[in-house]
Design an enzyme around this catalytic site. Structure first.
Site, PDB file in Angstrom:
ATOM      1  N   LEU A   1     -52.404 -31.126 -19.169  1.00 25.66           N
ATOM      2  CA  LEU A   1     -53.111 -32.453 -19.122  1.00 25.66           C
ATOM      3  C   LEU A   1     -54.210 -32.644 -18.179  1.00 25.66           C
ATOM      4  O   LEU A   1     -54.984 -33.434 -18.092  1.00 25.66           O
ATOM      5  CB  LEU A   1     -51.866 -33.268 -18.205  1.00 25.66           C
ATOM      6  CG  LEU A   1     -50.487 -33.737 -18.906  1.00 25.66           C
ATOM      7  CD1 LEU A   1     -49.742 -34.284 -18.116  1.00 25.66           C
ATOM      8  CD2 LEU A   1     -50.928 -34.534 -20.098  1.00 25.66           C
TER       9      LEU A   1
ATOM     10  N   LYS B   1     -46.912 -43.346 -12.839  1.00 27.83           N
ATOM     11  CA  LYS B   1     -46.702 -43.985 -14.153  1.00 27.83           C
ATOM     12  C   LYS B   1     -47.370 -45.326 -14.257  1.00 27.83           C
ATOM     13  O   LYS B   1     -47.877 -45.652 -15.356  1.00 27.83           O
ATOM     14  CB  LYS B   1     -45.044 -44.414 -13.997  1.00 27.83           C
ATOM     15  CG  LYS B   1     -44.441 -42.889 -14.059  1.00 27.83           C
ATOM     16  CD  LYS B   1     -44.656 -41.819 -15.196  1.00 27.83           C
ATOM     17  CE  LYS B   1     -44.022 -42.298 -16.308  1.00 27.83           C
ATOM     18  NZ  LYS B   1     -44.172 -41.118 -17.325  1.00 27.83           N
TER      19      LYS B   1
END
Length: 338
Positions: free
Chosen positions: A63, A159
């Site tokens: 990532l 998130k």
């Protein structure tokens, strides 16, 4: 010829069940791992539920790096972006979670849109669609966005900010690739391996007797198998394009989870405590117990999320919480994790 789906973060709990579900439904699957050595562990875990044969392949990508993502998405039809860093409740460095979540989502989207994949389904969290105070009463839906605040737990912020960054990216994009996001609640259910248990550790601690009681916290329990099914539905149903879908399950207090486990496990549940812990004790314990810090603000939480949209648009129905947590505990016992 079978369509190919890229699943990011193949070593993860949810990603593993997404891989299993896709293979069972006839798709070829490519999944990302951070090193070639991790691929064999993923194959071994998936093989406990389905024979992957030659239909499961691997790509090395991280990532936090651009390397590997172009190759990972090359030739795939869909992407399930499930990978995201998990936190331990320590908010001393929130960027340790926020940066890889947000930048990783953008890396996946840039690669996917460049390749022109049909749709990216990104795993967000119900916490990205929640009121500022968990103690607020009522039921909310996908139209609500969490307002970012430094006082919130780093995982919840990661998130929320990652999902917002994804939607902002797509708003400026003009091409064929579509985005859909899935916002799950507390994910439990059977495990494929003893690695990366995530939220399942809550059940493990209860069964082992490591929890002297249950904090006054309610969870919207969703079975990992139902969540994987929701991802595939969000990937294939035409009306899902450009939409958010809550993937929460039945709301149940942790004390009731303990009771379900104690009643359902028989002798194996002998160490489970069904005592209700006073809020002040939980807050006191959180001073030294990092994982507890992130949940103290959830004490007494009564706000819930509705999955009416997922049921209406995708035909999705989650199973009862009792079935999920018992299945989770029995899986931990069968695999001798406990």
């Amino acid at each position: 010829m079978a369509e190919t789906v890229l699943v990011t973060g193949g070593t993860g709990y949810v990603a593993g069940w997404c891989i299993v579900t896709l293979l069972e439904r006839g798709y070829d699957v490519r999944t990302t791992v951070r090193s070639p050595a991790k691929g064999e562990a993923v194959r071994e875990a998936v093989s406990t539920a389905v024979d992957p044969g030659e239909r499961l392949t691997f790509a090395v990508a991280d990532l936090m790096s651009d390397d590997g993502w172009a190759d990972a998405v090359r030739g795939v039809d869909y992407v399930l972006h499930v990978a995201s860093p998990l936190g331990d409740g320590d908010s001393s460095d929130p960027d340790a979670l926020i940066r890889p979540a947000r930048e990783g989502a953008l890396r996946v989207l840039r690669a996917a849109t460049t390749e022109g994949v049909q749709r990216v389904v990104m795993t967000s969290a119900a916490n990205a669609s929640s009121p500022a105070s968990y103690a607020e009463e009522g039921v909310t839906d996908e139209t609500l966005w969490t307002v970012d605040d430094p006082s919130l737990p780093a995982y919840r912020r990661s998130k929320t900010l990652a999902e917002k960054a994804a939607w902002d990216f797509m708003a400026a994009y003009d091409g064929p690739t579509q985005l859909t996001t899935v916002l799950p609640g507390g994910v439990f259910g059977p495990i494929l391996s003893a690695a990366n248990l995530g939220t399942v550790n809550i059940i493990a601690r209860m069964v082992k007797g490591d929890m002297p009681g249950a904090p006054r916290i309610g969870l919207e329990v969703v079975d990992v198998r139902d969540l994987a099914d929701l991802h595939v539905r969000a990937m294939t149903v035409p009306e899902a394009a450009g939409e958010r879908f809550l993937g929460t399950g039945e709301f149940i207090w942790m004390r009731d989870i303990a009771r379900v486990l104690k009643d359902g496990l028989g002798e194996a549940g002998g160490k489970i405590s069904t005592r209700q812990l006073p809020d002040f004790l939980v807050r006191l314990a959180s001073i030294r117990d990092k994982p507890l810090r992130a949940i103290t603000m959830s004490l007494g939480r009564r706000n819930r999320h509705t999955t009416a949209k997922a049921q209406r648009v995708l035909g999705w129905t989650p199973r009862p919480a009792a079935e999920t947590v018992l299945g989770c505990a029995n899986s931990l016992l069968d695999r001798k994790v406990l």
